[in-house]
Design an enzyme around this catalytic site. Structure first.
Site: not given
Ligand code: HPA
Length: 276
Positions: A34, A65, A87, A89-90, A117, A215-216, A239, A251
């Protein structure tokens, strides 16, 4: 569940299509996470192929993306870059998420550089840090290697004791300071998403040894290892994870941070390509 025969037939078609389109045989594959897609700008002799043109490729849906493969050279090395990944989650099945890795393996790619990320769990980390992944914890509740084993790629029970190549990690750590990056490593925990974690989940992940969360990556790394690829992974801490700081997550913040470090990230990855 998809059979070995069916999976191999799909791979064959995708590889055939790509070999026709692209003259060169990439040696290294790079997955850009990302907000980190701009590395593709420095590729020479570029041939971009949108995912929807490649037979059996899923189509990426997430903001930030681009959804294409870029073939070309960086400092003379033939590479293929995935600008945007699939992903879990998609809604894709694990074998769809990792289909591109199998295609790369079929094209002869021997090494994989994965980036993502991630949320920072380790309190030493700061938003904007680039962290080398030293190991992972699969918390996705699924596994791309489940089902029929693709025996032409690797064994039923693959070893993951060096899932992230130790020699490549040493090389990466050694050059990080040249790019103004503190040499730090961490364990990446993969959640299925799409929600960011709860503070309780983050405390749990910290307890079990995770330094960052995302998440990847884990599906791709499992398939890469199964097929005998060497892997290097980098997380951009976009973050601090939920509950680490008094803040809410979104996001937009993730994309902003990735944007902020993109220059540093691109020059580091370029340096890595020279070293690997
Ligand atoms: N959690 C999960 N996935 C992420 C995060 C997070 O805090 N930041 C960027 N991708």
């Amino acid at each position: 569940m998809i059979s070995e025969l069916e999976q191999n037939a799909k791979l064959e078609e995708a590889q055939h299509y790509l070999r026709d389109q692209v003259g060169l045989s990439p040696e290294l594959g790079i997955i850009l996470g990302s907000g980190l897609g701009s590395f593709a700008d420095l590729i020479e002799e570029k041939i971009a192929i949108p995912y929807q043109e490649i037979p059996h490729f899923p189509v990426s849906t997430v903001e930030g993306h681009a959804g294409q493969w870029v073939f070309g050279k960086v400092d003379g090395l033939p590479i293929v870059v995935m600008q945007g990944r699939f992903h879990y989650y998609e809604g894709y099945a694990m074998h769809e998420v990792t289909f591109p890795i199998r295609v790369m393996q079929g094209l002869g790619v021997k090494g994989l550089l994965v980036t993502n990320a991630a949320g920072g769990i380790n309190p030493e980390f700061r938003s904007g840090d680039l962290i080398l992944i030293k190991d992972h914890i699969n918390m996705m509740g699924d596994n791309p290697l489940r089902g029929a084993n693709l025996s032409s790629f690797g064994p039923r029970f693959p070893d993951l004791s060096e899932g992230y190549d130790p020699e490549w990690r040493q090389k990466a750590l050694a050059i990080m300071p040249n790019y103004g990056i503190r040499p730090q490593e961490g364990v990446y925990a993969a959640m299925s998403g799409p929600n960011y974690e709860t503070p309780a989940e983050i405390r749990f992940l910290r307890t079990i040894g995770a330094d960052m969360v995302g998440m990847s990556t884990v599906p791709e790394v499992l398939v890469a290892n199964h097929g005998g690829m060497r892997v290097l992974g980098i997380s951009c801490v976009t973050n601090m994870a939920a509950g680490i700081l008094p803040q809410k997550l979104n996001h937009a913040e993730v994309m902003e941070t990735a944007d902020r470090v993109t220059k540093q990230f691109v020059s580091f990855v370029r340096g890595l390509v020279k070293e690997l």
